[in-house]
Design a protein around this motif. Sequence first.
Motif, short mmCIF file in Angstrom:
data_model
loop_
_atom_site.label_atom_id
_atom_site.label_comp_id
_atom_site.label_asym_id
_atom_site.label_seq_id
_atom_site.Cartn_x
_atom_site.Cartn_y
_atom_site.Cartn_z
N GLY A 111 5.16 3.97 1.27
CA GLY A 111 4.06 3.12 1.71
C GLY A 111 4.42 2.18 2.85
O GLY A 111 5.41 2.41 3.56
N ASN A 132 1.08 5.34 0.57
CA ASN A 132 0.36 6.29 1.42
C ASN A 132 0.67 7.77 1.13
O ASN A 132 -0.14 8.63 1.47
CB ASN A 132 0.68 6.02 2.90
N GLN A 168 0.84 -1.20 0.00
CA GLN A 168 0.00 0.00 0.00
C GLN A 168 0.88 1.25 0.00
O GLN A 168 1.83 1.36 0.77
CB GLN A 168 -0.91 0.00 1.23
#
Length: 390
Positions: free
Chosen positions: A245, A230, A228
Amino acid sequence: MKADRALASAAVGASGPKSGCPAPTERPWGRCRPLPCGLRDGPCTALSRKRRPGVMAGPRPADNSQERSRATPTPSPRGGGVGPAREPPGPRGPHMRRRHLALTAVIALACAAMFTGCNCGSKTVAPPLPPLSAVVLTPDLDTLAVGAQRQFVAVALDTDSVAVAGAAIDWTSGDPGVISVSSTGLVTAVGEGVTSLIASAGGRADTSLVAVFVQHGWYAQPSGTTNQLNGLFFQADGRSGWAVGDAGTIVHTGDAGTAWSAQTSATSFSLHGVWFTSDVTGFAVGNGGTVMRTRNAGASWTRLLNVNASENLHDVCFADSSHGWVVGTNGAIVRTADGGASWSKQNPTAAQLNSVSFSDTTNGWAVGEGGVIVGTHDGGRSWYVVQPGV
């Protein structure tokens, strides 16, 4: 007429010329028949005013040395005595002089046009190139939308790897249907596709890859990671960018997102925000009070150990190379005024802060959970609640 001549001769011979009556031989500009003394207008006067070759009609010349020399008697061509010397031929009157001057002007203008029109003597010949070791073309990879332009730069290096000033570069498009290129290296995206751009000089060449797309709006780009992501930061050139991330992931692009490559972050903490203060200096923040810094555009990252915070940090913002702010859980705000050499922390609210932004070094705002907004007008030395939770 014979009677007139006899009368004049008798008058002169008897009493001599009267005062003011010139003798016939005193007229240097021409021969005239003698007139009775006191006769002003007559054949003599009319004859003296006729224009002769090289002599302008007009009043009698002044009696100077030049005119006296002209009046030196010479044998008459008719064998009848002596007469005034003939003057050298000259311009045949005002109209002839005007024609002569006009012709001279035309010739001068023609010569000037010949030399000006052909730039004779003004052409600059480029000096020959020394032996080259390489031609370096930048950027080596680029992505353009149809109709966009990008300036490429090529440098010719001699055998000592020194740039050759003024080297003539030849530019070539691998596919004119995808890109066109000017004589100065300005590339224009013509149609969708991928092709090469070639810069050559002195038997050396370098190649860049150019991708052209026609998509509009948002579209997916491969990031090279499944973790992920961010936080994101792009330089003002729109080409160099970093994304951070989970698990310390940092990926970088140098071609506006066409390709991304992983960078070693030297941390396993999840990272949530990233900011660069220059082309090479940047900061990334994350969980556990983590603040990472790079000074080589992300080739390596180092954790700063002088940050007095243990909260999970969610965002970072710098107003210049010295003044920066980081926000996180429990309302934590960490501030530096010396480019990260030292940090101080405050907690103006108990709510988690997720993002921060400054318009300059004194005015800034942070937002977080529960609709909270806090602001400052003194560079973060003190904060006030702008919007309490509803």
